[in-house]
Design a protein around this motif. Structure first.
Motif, PDB file in Angstrom:
ATOM      1  N   SER A  97       0.845  -1.194   0.000  1.00  0.00           N
ATOM      2  CA  SER A  97       0.000   0.000   0.000  1.00  0.00           C
ATOM      3  C   SER A  97       0.884   1.250   0.000  1.00  0.00           C
ATOM      4  N   PRO A  98       0.385   2.375  -0.547  1.00  0.00           N
ATOM      5  CA  PRO A  98       1.157   3.624  -0.532  1.00  0.00           C
ATOM      6  C   PRO A  98       1.511   4.065   0.888  1.00  0.00           C
ATOM      7  N   GLN A  99       0.597   3.842   1.835  1.00  0.00           N
ATOM      8  CA  GLN A  99       0.840   4.239   3.222  1.00  0.00           C
ATOM      9  C   GLN A  99       2.042   3.500   3.795  1.00  0.00           C
ATOM     10  N   PHE A 100       2.113   2.185   3.511  1.00  0.00           N
ATOM     11  CA  PHE A 100       3.244   1.414   4.025  1.00  0.00           C
ATOM     12  C   PHE A 100       4.553   1.928   3.447  1.00  0.00           C
ATOM     13  N   PHE A 101       4.577   2.185   2.126  1.00  0.00           N
ATOM     14  CA  PHE A 101       5.819   2.626   1.503  1.00  0.00           C
ATOM     15  C   PHE A 101       6.286   3.959   2.081  1.00  0.00           C
ATOM     16  N   TRP A 102       5.352   4.857   2.353  1.00  0.00           N
ATOM     17  CA  TRP A 102       5.723   6.153   2.910  1.00  0.00           C
ATOM     18  C   TRP A 102       6.279   5.993   4.324  1.00  0.00           C
ATOM     19  N   GLU A 103       5.602   5.190   5.135  1.00  0.00           N
ATOM     20  CA  GLU A 103       6.082   4.966   6.504  1.00  0.00           C
ATOM     21  C   GLU A 103       7.430   4.247   6.507  1.00  0.00           C
ATOM     22  N   HIS A 104       7.593   3.304   5.591  1.00  0.00           N
ATOM     23  CA  HIS A 104       8.853   2.563   5.502  1.00  0.00           C
ATOM     24  C   HIS A 104       9.994   3.489   5.069  1.00  0.00           C
ATOM     25  N   LEU A 105       9.713   4.360   4.096  1.00  0.00           N
ATOM     26  CA  LEU A 105      10.740   5.280   3.605  1.00  0.00           C
ATOM     27  C   LEU A 105      11.194   6.230   4.705  1.00  0.00           C
ATOM     28  N   LYS A 106      10.277   6.700   5.519  1.00  0.00           N
ATOM     29  CA  LYS A 106      10.641   7.658   6.565  1.00  0.00           C
ATOM     30  C   LYS A 106      11.636   7.079   7.565  1.00  0.00           C
ATOM     31  N   THR A 107      11.596   5.762   7.759  1.00  0.00           N
ATOM     32  CA  THR A 107      12.528   5.154   8.719  1.00  0.00           C
ATOM     33  C   THR A 107      13.971   5.250   8.243  1.00  0.00           C
ATOM     34  N   ALA A 108      14.181   5.425   6.945  1.00  0.00           N
ATOM     35  CA  ALA A 108      15.549   5.590   6.430  1.00  0.00           C
ATOM     36  C   ALA A 108      16.163   6.894   6.901  1.00  0.00           C
ATOM     37  N   PHE A 109      15.316   7.838   7.313  1.00  0.00           N
ATOM     38  CA  PHE A 109      15.795   9.146   7.768  1.00  0.00           C
ATOM     39  C   PHE A 109      15.656   9.306   9.278  1.00  0.00           C
ATOM     40  N   GLY A 110      15.493   8.182   9.974  1.00  0.00           N
ATOM     41  CA  GLY A 110      15.519   8.223  11.434  1.00  0.00           C
ATOM     42  C   GLY A 110      14.186   8.108  12.128  1.00  0.00           C
ATOM     43  N   ALA A 111      13.075   8.077  11.385  1.00  0.00           N
ATOM     44  CA  ALA A 111      11.763   7.979  12.019  1.00  0.00           C
ATOM     45  C   ALA A 111      11.537   6.577  12.563  1.00  0.00           C
ATOM     46  N   GLU A 112      10.742   6.471  13.596  1.00  0.00           N
ATOM     47  CA  GLU A 112      10.356   5.181  14.137  1.00  0.00           C
ATOM     48  C   GLU A 112       9.251   4.581  13.262  1.00  0.00           C
ATOM     49  N   GLY A 113       9.303   3.271  13.088  1.00  0.00           N
ATOM     50  CA  GLY A 113       8.275   2.650  12.281  1.00  0.00           C
ATOM     51  C   GLY A 113       8.668   1.255  11.851  1.00  0.00           C
ATOM     52  N   VAL A 114       8.111   0.810  10.731  1.00  0.00           N
ATOM     53  CA  VAL A 114       8.313  -0.539  10.241  1.00  0.00           C
ATOM     54  C   VAL A 114       9.795  -0.780   9.946  1.00  0.00           C
ATOM     55  N   ALA A 115      10.340  -1.823  10.570  1.00  0.00           N
ATOM     56  CA  ALA A 115      11.730  -2.241  10.324  1.00  0.00           C
ATOM     57  C   ALA A 115      12.745  -1.146  10.632  1.00  0.00           C
ATOM     58  N   SER A 116      12.393  -0.200  11.493  1.00  0.00           N
ATOM     59  CA  SER A 116      13.358   0.855  11.837  1.00  0.00           C
ATOM     60  C   SER A 116      14.523   0.305  12.657  1.00  0.00           C
ATOM     61  N   GLY A 117      14.319  -0.841  13.305  1.00  0.00           N
ATOM     62  CA  GLY A 117      15.395  -1.441  14.086  1.00  0.00           C
ATOM     63  C   GLY A 117      16.591  -1.821  13.237  1.00  0.00           C
ATOM     64  N   SER A 118      16.355  -2.207  11.966  1.00  0.00           N
ATOM     65  CA  SER A 118      17.473  -2.596  11.110  1.00  0.00           C
ATOM     66  C   SER A 118      18.346  -1.401  10.753  1.00  0.00           C
ATOM     67  N   VAL A 119      17.747  -0.211  10.703  1.00  0.00           N
ATOM     68  CA  VAL A 119      18.533   0.998  10.443  1.00  0.00           C
ATOM     69  C   VAL A 119      19.465   1.272  11.612  1.00  0.00           C
ATOM     70  N   GLU A 120      18.937   1.155  12.820  1.00  0.00           N
ATOM     71  CA  GLU A 120      19.759   1.362  14.015  1.00  0.00           C
ATOM     72  C   GLU A 120      20.854   0.309  14.113  1.00  0.00           C
ATOM     73  N   HIS A 121      20.520  -0.912  13.722  1.00  0.00           N
ATOM     74  CA  HIS A 121      21.503  -1.995  13.737  1.00  0.00           C
ATOM     75  C   HIS A 121      22.658  -1.679  12.787  1.00  0.00           C
ATOM     76  N   ARG A 122      22.351  -1.168  11.598  1.00  0.00           N
ATOM     77  CA  ARG A 122      23.390  -0.785  10.657  1.00  0.00           C
ATOM     78  C   ARG A 122      24.264   0.326  11.225  1.00  0.00           C
ATOM     79  N   ARG A 123      23.661   1.267  11.883  1.00  0.00           N
ATOM     80  CA  ARG A 123      24.442   2.368  12.475  1.00  0.00           C
ATOM     81  C   ARG A 123      25.427   1.840  13.509  1.00  0.00           C
ATOM     82  N   ARG A 124      24.997   0.874  14.290  1.00  0.00           N
ATOM     83  CA  ARG A 124      25.909   0.306  15.293  1.00  0.00           C
ATOM     84  C   ARG A 124      27.076  -0.416  14.617  1.00  0.00           C
ATOM     85  N   MET A 125      26.780  -1.158  13.547  1.00  0.00           N
ATOM     86  CA  MET A 125      27.847  -1.873  12.845  1.00  0.00           C
ATOM     87  C   MET A 125      28.842  -0.902  12.220  1.00  0.00           C
ATOM     88  N   ILE A 126      28.328   0.150  11.594  1.00  0.00           N
ATOM     89  CA  ILE A 126      29.206   1.133  10.951  1.00  0.00           C
ATOM     90  C   ILE A 126      30.068   1.837  11.991  1.00  0.00           C
TER      91      ILE A 126
END
Length: 443
Positions: A255-284
């Motif tokens: 759905s368009p709503q999911f894609f928008w919420e998912h995209l926002k997590t790439a810029f630091g927002a909390e949401g779907v699969a946002s934990g993987s972004v934080e995990h990458r930051r820790r590894m880097i």
């Protein structure tokens, strides 16, 4: 020469279409895993040198830079063997597969633009066809034969490398054919990407479109814009058909709503699969800290074998030892001594490709160059978010494409310049003509 053409074409096809499954095909020499990709690569390099030794030693500047990186990586592998054993060999595979640059360059020199265009269409249309099975990947994994090299995986159905391959295919099919079927293929590509749900691709595809606009001429801009827009409209039908059969993608609903919420997590927002972004930051952060705390590592790197992400400390799977960033891994393993020539070689090739996109009058050649540039942009962007070049499905198409791109430069920029400045002369018999056209490139 037909054996060489066929061998490179088969390697490219298998690496792109079978993606992760193909990366686990190989055999062992004692305890050392030997991927089939490296066997293919070594055999094809030997074959070309055997057939055309004079042409093989005609190496351009990007080739010398990449050879330096490969040689440095090989040296660091030898140093790491006593401490790290087979892990050192595993970390060497990306650098070994850089040599596919030469496979691509030599492929261009001994074939033609028409052949390469057809090869790209066949490989990436096959990737679209395979990617269209993404919603049924788990069923495929159940019936697929299993392969084992480092780990046991299904040969078909892993789908780890489908997203970026289908995104690349979108530009290859839209730019390299004028047949209306390109809209159907483009629509299927967009439908597959809707199921893959990869944040990196949400950003990579618009950047690739912008690249096409900035590098191409006005007719090229209209061509790609029309292709994207019509494909989007046509894509609505297969997506509507598929949703009742498979209502969710890799992570969530389609759905368009999911894609928008998912995209926002790439810029630091909390949401779907946002934990993987934080995990990458820790590894880097761990990799950067590890390099900075080791004397001299910023210059020469930490070498092969060492765990760059500290799995036990960052909460990673202990079998995963790479940061999800190929640039950072090259820096971590080889330091700036390896990173600078690696980046410089890529920039040199892509800058020449931009020159072809703007300067060549032949529409077919120019749009092939634009499609290659868009593919390179997608791969380079994803490489900053995934260990893409650590696997053949990333390294083989990317580096071979760079080689083919330099071949275009040799033919249409260097070759045309040489013709303009040519002076008639009586050439002695020992003055071998190694120009691509003299070597059978009938473009």
């Amino acid at each position: 020469m037909n054996m060489y053409l066929g061998g490179v074409s088969v390697l490219l096809f298998l690496a792109v279409v079978l993606e992760y499954g193909f990366s686990q095909v190989g055999f062992r020499l004692g305890t050392v895993p030997l991927p089939l990709t490296e066997v293919f690569l070594a055999g094809l390099v030997y074959l070309y040198i055997l057939i055309r030794p004079f042409d093989a030693i005609r190496i351009p500047l990007p080739g010398w830079l990449l050879l330096f990186v490969v040689g440095l990586a090989f040296y660091r592998t030898l140093l790491a063997l006593p401490d790290w054993g087979t892990l050192a060999f595993r970390d060497m595979t990306h650098f070994a597969e850089i040599l596919t640059f030469f496979l691509g360059l030599w492929l261009f020199r001994c074939s033609s633009v028409r052949y390469l265009r057809l090869l790209c269409l066949v490989v990436f249309v096959a990737a679209i066809a395979y990617g269209s099975l993404y919603p049924f990947r788990f069923a495929l994994q159940e019936i697929s034969p299993k392969v084992t090299l480092v780990k046991t995986v299904p040969l078909v159905g892993s789908m780890s490398g489908v997203g970026h391959a289908v995104a690349a295919a979108l530009f290859v099919v839209l730019l390299n054919t004028t047949h209306p079927v390109r809209y159907i293929l483009g629509a299927i590509s967009l439908g597959v990407l809707a199921y893959v749900q990869a944040r990196g691709l949400y950003l990579a595809i618009p950047i690739a479109v912008l690249t096409a606009f900035l590098s191409g001429r006005r007719p090229d801009r209209f061509h790609i814009l029309k292709g994207i827009l019509i494909s989007l409209v046509v894509a609505l039908l297969p997506i509507k058909v598929m949703i009742p059969l498979a209502p969710t993608g890799r992570i969530g609903e389609i759905s368009p709503q999911f894609f928008w919420e998912h995209l926002k997590t790439a810029f630091g927002a909390e949401g779907v699969a946002s934990g993987s972004v934080e995990h990458r930051r820790r590894m880097i952060a761990y990799t950067i800290e590890l390099v900075s705390e080791t004397p001299g590592a910023w210059l020469t790197g930490l070498g092969m074998g060492i765990d760059l992400i500290g799995g036990s400390e960052t909460g990673s799977d202990p079998t995963i030892r790479k940061p999800h960033d190929d640039y950072l891994e090259v820096y971590g393993r080889l330091g700036v001594t390896g990173l600078v020539p690696w980046v410089l070689a890529i920039v040199l090739v892509l800058s020449r490709l931009v020159g072809i996109c703007r300067g060549v009058k032949d529409d077919e050649v120019r749009r092939l160059a634009i499609s290659w540039l868009c593919v390179a942009v997608i791969y380079l962007f994803i490489a900053a978010t995934q260990p893409l070049f650590s696997y053949p499905f990333g390294a083989v198409p990317f580096y071979s494409l760079l080689g083919m791109a330099w071949g275009l430069h040799e033919k249409y920029i260097i070759g045309s310049s040489s013709q303009r400045h040519a002076v008639p002369s009586d050439r002695p018999l020992w003055n071998f003509d190694l120009h691509p056209r003299a070597l059978g490139n009938d473009g």
